[in-house]
Write a protein that holds these residues in place. Structure first.
Motif, PDB file in Angstrom:
ATOM      1  N   UNK A 141      64.069  21.977  34.946  1.00 60.41           N
ATOM      2  CA  UNK A 141      64.555  21.697  36.473  1.00 60.41           C
ATOM      3  C   UNK A 141      64.052  22.287  37.420  1.00 60.41           C
ATOM      4  N   UNK A 142      63.645  23.538  37.151  1.00 55.37           N
ATOM      5  CA  UNK A 142      63.276  24.560  38.037  1.00 55.37           C
ATOM      6  C   UNK A 142      61.629  24.442  38.474  1.00 55.37           C
ATOM      7  N   UNK A 183      53.133  19.863  27.671  1.00 53.28           N
ATOM      8  CA  UNK A 183      54.243  20.821  28.502  1.00 53.28           C
ATOM      9  C   UNK A 183      53.766  21.684  29.380  1.00 53.28           C
ATOM     10  N   UNK A 184      54.185  21.798  30.545  1.00 56.36           N
ATOM     11  CA  UNK A 184      53.671  22.863  31.520  1.00 56.36           C
ATOM     12  C   UNK A 184      54.104  24.092  31.198  1.00 56.36           C
ATOM     13  N   UNK A 185      53.455  25.101  31.058  1.00 57.90           N
ATOM     14  CA  UNK A 185      53.569  26.506  31.062  1.00 57.90           C
ATOM     15  C   UNK A 185      54.675  27.097  32.063  1.00 57.90           C
ATOM     16  N   UNK A 227      67.018  35.749  34.710  1.00 58.04           N
ATOM     17  CA  UNK A 227      66.447  34.563  35.093  1.00 58.04           C
ATOM     18  C   UNK A 227      66.901  33.562  34.225  1.00 58.04           C
ATOM     19  N   UNK A 228      66.823  33.502  32.784  1.00 56.02           N
ATOM     20  CA  UNK A 228      66.864  32.916  31.567  1.00 56.02           C
ATOM     21  C   UNK A 228      68.513  32.424  31.704  1.00 56.02           C
ATOM     22  N   UNK A 229      69.173  33.459  31.767  1.00 64.09           N
ATOM     23  CA  UNK A 229      70.672  33.551  31.608  1.00 64.09           C
ATOM     24  C   UNK A 229      71.095  32.601  33.056  1.00 64.09           C
ATOM     25  N   UNK A 230      70.831  32.566  33.994  1.00 69.40           N
ATOM     26  CA  UNK A 230      71.052  31.927  35.160  1.00 69.40           C
ATOM     27  C   UNK A 230      70.315  30.444  35.461  1.00 69.40           C
ATOM     28  N   UNK A 232      59.691  31.679  41.766  1.00 70.46           N
ATOM     29  CA  UNK A 232      60.220  33.001  41.732  1.00 70.46           C
ATOM     30  C   UNK A 232      59.608  33.935  40.608  1.00 70.46           C
ATOM     31  N   UNK A 233      59.870  33.181  39.335  1.00 71.18           N
ATOM     32  CA  UNK A 233      59.441  33.887  38.056  1.00 71.18           C
ATOM     33  C   UNK A 233      57.914  34.152  38.110  1.00 71.18           C
TER      34      UNK A 233
END
Length: 345
Positions: free
Chosen positions: A84-85, A134-136, A75-78, A90-91
């Motif tokens: 922005x997500x 900052x939002x978690x 997920x981090x790689x993509x 999904x995570x």
């Protein structure tokens, strides 16, 4: 006369008695031996079954844990974990599905991983209470962390960094924090009954609407921590720790409601009002071409504290001086008023 048949019935030889005992004892001994052997085999089978089950469960836990790390990496790689997500649906869905299957050890390990990856606790708490909101990315709210043990590997030498993590609305009954940096952490709405804070830092931590009954704060630092609308019945907390923190509408360990207390003393502001009035008059006569200008300035200072003035009036001071200058062509009069007030606190 003695009955010979009866007498012959009771007259057994020693050999006959041994034969009878052997015929009865041997089957009994075999039965006992078989029963004992069967019981031992049953216990050995149960132990083997428990061992196999534990191994299978451990393998499953490790498989779930490794799978979670691999998927987070993907997920981090993509770029599915960048800002922005937001809200990273999904995570979070994947994390919660895995969380429900983990044991307490994996739950603690994952919290440390999420913090190190800056997926939780992203606020800047390095300066105590000063934070940057900052939002978690991964949300921990409404999850079960009962009996989770979070501890530093090196003890008080290097505290485990969990600054600014949001543990809001979680269940953490019988949990333990040992040598953990919890500065700026929020436990609002959480269940922390019988939780232990050992050698930990709780600077500016928030406890709003929290069940802290039976909690043990050990020798942790509570400087600037906020407790409000919470239950601390039976909690272990020292007088020095109570002086460090803020309490509002809290049921204290002795069962009494706390009054509004603050760890700092606030100085009342001083109110000061200054009124300035300026009047200017001008008079012109044709015969002597005389011009008179008189500015009058009055300064009044009112202060809630003491006021010092060079005149007899303590709160208002007015002074004036007049200077007149005449010439053959024109005459002017100027009056200037200056007010000097010295205000001391």
């Amino acid at each position: 006369m003695v009955d010979l048949n009866k007498r012959s019935f009771w007259h057994f030889t020693f050999k006959d008695i041994l034969a009878i005992i052997s015929s009865v004892a041997i089957p009994i001994a075999l039965a006992i031996y078989t029963s004992i052997g069967s019981e031992q085999q049953k216990k050995q089978a149960e132990k083997k079954q428990q061992f196999d089950f534990a191994q299978s469960r451990e393998l499953r836990q490790q498989t779930l844990y490794d799978g979670f790390l691999n998927n987070i990496y993907k997920l981090d790689k993509d770029d599915y974990l960048n800002d922005t997500k937001n809200p990273w649906a999904f995570a979070n869905a994947y994390y919660r599905a895995a969380h429900r299957q983990w044991d307490t050890i994996r739950k603690a390990d994952v919290i440390q991983f999420l913090k190190e990856k800056q997926l939780i606790g992203r606020n800047n708490c390095t300066n105590g209470c000063k934070t940057t909101k900052l939002d978690d990315i991964i949300r921990l709210n409404e999850l079960n962390f009962d009996k989770v043990h979070l501890a530093s590997e090196t003890g008080i030498l290097n505290m485990l960094n969990l600054q600014c993590v949001s543990f809001e609305q979680v269940s953490m009954s019988n949990g333990e924090f040992s040598s953990v940096n919890l500065n700026g952490v929020s436990f609002d709405g959480a269940r922390l009954d019988k939780v232990k804070f050992v050698d930990s830092s709780l600077i500016c931590a928030s406890f709003n609407g929290v069940n802290l009954s039976g909690a043990d704060f050990g020798n942790s630092d509570l400087a600037g921590a906020h407790f409000s609308n919470s239950d601390m019945t039976g909690a272990k907390i020292t007088e020095d720790q109570i002086k460090q923190a803020h309490f509002y509408n809290v049921t204290m360990p002795n069962g009494k409601k706390s009054e509004a207390t603050s760890a700092t003393t606030t100085k009342k502001p001083i109110t000061q009002t200054t009124t300035v009035t300026k009047t200017k008059m001008s008079t012109t006569t044709s015969s002597s071409s005389t011009s008179t200008t008189s500015p009058i300035t009055t300064s009044t200072t009112t202060q809630s504290s003491s006021t010092t003035s060079p005149t007899t009036t303590p709160s208002t001071t007015t002074s004036s001086s007049t200077e007149a200058t005449s010439s053959s062509s024109s005459s002017s009069t100027e009056e200037t008023s200056w007010t000097t007030a010295s205000i001391g606190q």
